[in-house]
Design an enzyme around this catalytic site. Structure first.
Site: not given
Length: 300
Positions: A2-3, A59, A96, A115, A167, A276
């Site tokens: 989920p974002e 989030k 779970h 998880r 940056r 990532r």
DNA sequence: TGATTCCTGTCC
DNA sequence: GGACAGGAATCA
């Protein structure tokens, strides 16, 4: 995972069932997800609690209760699910299942996470939603430094420009940094860069104002469309009613390495940035800026 | 700034 | 049987 669009979809779907509803009984089956409060105390605290409102920041999902009870600050991380169901598994039947709460009007509110990365914090009521002085319960470090919501009015192109200025980190990594803007994960950062035609390895500070504006607009349109489609179900995500989202088949970059770019037909490539994966189109998303493009001989 | 940790299902 | 997936915290 989920974002922002997924959490927003969960917020909306849960709200229709939970706002004004009372938790009759709260059972903690696996206390792993609770931070800073013992399971029995938590269960006692929220037995009979009435849900007042569902909110979201980045989030984080926020469940606010009546009677001055601390709000739940829920982060589902990757495989966490918060949803309502008519029936609930019996304790022990689903290894779970972490939390089940019987609703006064019938049905159950369930928290499930394969998880065990999902976390629930308690956010004491207070000015600005509980500042540091709220103190009674620990808050996630990331919450205290959370940047502007990627869909909120505070995130402007100018603000993004300031955040990126100087940056040297890849723009892909900066988009994932919740201190700069809150809500993007690996899926939507890949998608936003594809939409804005920006190479994920470009140093944040090298982006020109026009490119940053393009990126900002891409983020907005992307997130709004993804919410319209009720989010992306890539593997685990389900909304607050247990339904998958419809945006996965509309993804252009994430998960499509080796497949043709839907804009130009080139094979999408993948590289690792800051631990990532980043999938992008080597033709549409050039490393050098367009217009004043300078080819430098690659060392190594 | 990068690696490591937490977790477990899935894929090769 | 091992690599991989990943959000955020934590370390070097």
């Amino acid at each position: 995972m989920p974002e922002l669009p997924e959490v927003e979809t969960i917020r909306r779907t849960l709200a229709t069932h939970l706002v004004g509803e009372r938790l009759e009984r709260v059972e903690v089956l696996h206390p792993h997800f609770l931070v800073g409060v013992a399971a029995d105390r938590f269960a006692r605290l929220y037995a009979g609690a009435r849900v007042e409102e569902l909110g979201r920041r980045g989030k984080y999902l926020i469940v606010r209760f009546a009677a001055g009870l601390p709000a739940w600050l829920v982060h589902l991380r990757m495989t966490g699910r918060l949803y309502v169901r008519e029936t609930a598994p019996e304790p022990g039947d689903d290894p779970h299942l972490h939390l089940r709460a019987r609703l006064a009007g019938g049905g159950w509110l369930l928290l499930r996470d394969v998880r065990k990365f999902a976390r629930l914090y308690l956010l004491a009521a207070g000015p600005a939603g509980g500042g540091a002085e709220a103190g009674a319960f620990p808050l996630p470090p990331g919450w205290l430094r959370l940047g502007p919501d990627a869909l909120g009015d505070e995130l402007t192109p100018a603000r993004l420009e300031r955040a990126f200025a100087g940056r040297r980190a890849p723009v892909k990594a900066l988009l994932l940094d919740q201190r700069l803007l809150a809500g993007l994960g690996n899926i939507y950062s890949d998608e936003a860069l594809w939409r804005a035609r920006l190479h994920p390895a470009r140093a944040g500070g090298s982006l020109r104002p026009a490119e940053i504006r393009r990126l900002w607009a891409a983020i907005r349109s992307l997130l709004e469309e993804a919410i319209d489609w009720r989010g992306t179900t890539f593997s685990d995500y389900l909304d607050g009613e247990g339904f998958p989202g419809g945006f996965a088949i509309r993804l252009q970059a994430y998960g499509r390495a080796g497949q043709p770019c839907r804009r130009c037909g080139s094979r999408l490539e993948s590289l690792r940035l800051g631990g990532r994966s980043a999938t992008f189109c080597p033709r549409c998303q050039r490393r050098a800026t367009t217009g004043d493009r300078v080819e430098r001989p690659r060392t190594r």
